[in-house]
Structure formats: C-alpha cells, structure tokens
Design an enzyme around this catalytic site. Structure first.
Site, short mmCIF file in Angstrom:
data_model
loop_
_atom_site.label_atom_id
_atom_site.label_comp_id
_atom_site.label_asym_id
_atom_site.label_seq_id
_atom_site.Cartn_x
_atom_site.Cartn_y
_atom_site.Cartn_z
N THR A 4 -25.94 -25.44 -87.48
CA THR A 4 -26.80 -24.44 -87.86
C THR A 4 -26.85 -23.61 -88.76
OG1 THR A 4 -26.51 -21.74 -86.78
CG2 THR A 4 -24.82 -23.06 -86.78
N TYR A 40 -19.73 -16.62 -84.86
CA TYR A 40 -20.72 -18.07 -84.08
C TYR A 40 -21.38 -18.97 -85.76
CZ TYR A 40 -24.70 -20.38 -84.00
OH TYR A 40 -25.64 -22.30 -83.53
#
Length: 329
Positions: free
Chosen positions: A117, A141
């Site tokens: 990501t 995250y």
C-alpha cells in the site's frame, strides 16, 4: 501449475481471479470469508475455505495443485480501524503473512506477490512519491504492510523465493463486464461511499478534513481502476516467472484528485446532487499521496487502459446498482 490467490473472495482478490482465469490460468482461492463473498469468485476457480496461517492446509493446496505462485490479498485494510485496533492489524496482516511466507518457503513456492500500500510512505514529503521515498507510515495499517514487505525481502535473500510487493494507491471501479466489484458492507472507500449516497443507500457523505494544505483543503489521492491494478499484478507475475528479479513498485496513475473533485465527478456521472457533510480529519490519513509509477511501467511494461476518473466512477456506480437489484431480489 496453478496460482493460489489468498483473499480471492474480496474486492481486489476476486478481480485477480478473473484476470488469471481470463488468460487461461488454473486458480485456487483461499479465503476465510470473514469479509469476502463466494458469489464474487469465478466458477472456474477452485475454492478452499480456510486461514492463510494454517500451514498444513496451505501446504496441502500447494502440493495438490502444483502452485508456482501465491498472490496474497488476505488482510485488513481500514486505516481508522487499525488505529483503534493496532494489535488486531499486526496479527492479521503481519503475523499471518509471516506464516504464509514460511509455508511458501517450506514447500518451495518460487513466486510471491504481495498486496502492499501507499500507506507505507505516510507524509513522504515529495509528490509524486517514488519507491525510494522516505518510509514513515502514519498508521498501524501502513506499518503492518511495511513489516510484511521487510519479511518478504529477508526471506527472499535467504531462500529461493522471488517476490513482488506492489504498493497500491486508491483502488476504485469495478469489472467493466460487471462480473465483480466492491461489495463489502460498511466500506470506507470514497468512490464507493459516494456512489452509495447517490443511489440512496446513505443519507449523506462525510468529508473528513477540509483544512489540509491542498488546493481546496481536502485530501488528494491517486485513484486507479481495479482492472488496471490487476493488469499490474499479471505483468508482475510474468516478470517473476521469467526470473527477472524481485520487484517493489508503486501502482497508480501519477495524478491526484481531491475529495471534492471526486464528489463533483460522482454527482456528474450519477446525475444526483446528494448531501455532503464536513467533519474533522481522521487519524492516520495523509494530506496528499500521488504515485510515481515510472518504475512499474519501465520494468514490466505496464500500460493502464482505464485512466479516466469518470469511467472509474461509472463502473463503480454500475456495480452499486447491480448490488441494489441483487439484494432486493
């Protein structure tokens, strides 16, 4: 030979299954169906219900289906949730990925593609962001994904394992043929939420943060069509299979749109002037993240085909309308 897709019942995973099936690959899906849906999976794929941390199960799949590549999507993806439950994210995204990598190494799987990501960059300080930019994720995250990248790099250095870590920017849209799309209940993706508001599933949409140092004060993101994202994965798989080396690369279009700009496009495409509310910033969100995707284009020859925000919105809206009819039935 076959490809094992973890999280293949989810949004991006189900598109990956279609991309592989469409080009004649044998595909096995492993999913625990916590958030995924079996009806999103191509009927041409073999489906196994289970956990990626179950080494015995994954090893059996690898052996029985002669798996030569694992494409790993399974994991938790909501930034604010990771701030509220960091240990859950480190367990689900990092610890379980460690177990999956170990199983791949133990059973001699030569190729591994990891769903990473742009959150690994945090506030990188440069735009567009290149792969050598500072890695300072702002959320658990992002850190959970960065840790997984590090494990992959170390495992590849110690074992005969080749890997690609693809750092996604903001994935949106749906399969142009209408076969799958973002179906998660309570999703937080901007384009999906905006389209749900446009068709009446939500009363209004919130803008989180209007005081960022951006042209209109709202956060800027690089939105990529999910089908182009899958094209990048297929190109990365071919790259690994021909022994061209490990790859860490951004996947984006190298141009950004603000939240307000996206909402304007959704209003235009849908023809609905839906309600918008303004709220404060969310923890873990970056003001602006736009990809420099030169490395991916040059290394694997990736050429996007859907770099058009209205098209992305239209495909996503078509899928929302499909879901509305499906759920009504």
């Amino acid at each position: 030979m076959s490809v094992l897709v973890t999280g293949g019942a989810g949004y991006i995973g189900s598109h990956m299954v279609l991309g592989l099936v469409d080009r004649g690959e044998d595909v096995v899906v492993l999913d625990n169906f916590t958030t995924g849906f079996d009806w999103l999976i191509s009927p041409a794929a073999t489906v196994v219900t289970g956990d990626i941390a179950d080494g015995e199960l994954v090893g059996r799949i690898v052996k029985e289906h002669a798996v030569d590549a694992i494409v790993h999507f399974a994991g938790s993806v909501v930034v604010p949730d990771s701030v509220r439950d960091p240990l859950g994210y480190y367990f689900n995204n990092t610890a379980k990925t460690r177990d999956l990598i170990e199983t791949a190494v133990r059973h001699g799987v030569p190729n591994f593609i990891f769903s990473s990501t742009a959150a690994v960059y945090g506030e990188a300080g440069t735009e567009p962001v290149s792969e050598d930019s500072r890695l300072e994720p702002l959320s658990p995250y992002g850190r959970s994904k960065l840790m997984s990248e590090m494990m992959l790099a170390d495992a590849a250095a110690a074992h005969p394992l080749s890997y690609a870590a693809l750092r996604y920017f903001n994935v949106a849209g749906a399969d142009p043929q209408g076969r799958t799309g973002q179906s998660t209940r309570g999703a937080t993706h901007l384009i999906k939420v905006a389209n749900e508001t446009a068709i009446g599933k939500r009363a209004a949409i919130e803008i989180f943060g209007t005081d960022y140092d951006t042209p209109d004060g709202t956060a800027v993101r690089d939105y990529i069509h999910v089908t182009d994202l899958i094209g990048a994965h297929l190109a990365a798989l071919d790259h690994l299979r021909r022994g061209a080396g490990n790859l860490v690369a951004n996947v984006g279009y190298s141009r950004g749109f603000s939240v307000r700009q996206v909402l304007d496009v959704v209003r235009e495409v849908s023809g609905v002037d839906f309600a918008i509310r303004e709220s404060g910033r969310r923890a873990g969100d970056s003001p602006s993240v736009v990809a420099n995707s030169t490395k991916l284009r040059q290394t694997v020859g990736w050429v996007p085909k859907h770099d058009d925000l209205p098209e992305i919105v239209r495909h996503a809206l078509d899928w929302e309308k499909h879901l509305l009819k499906r759920n009504a039935g």
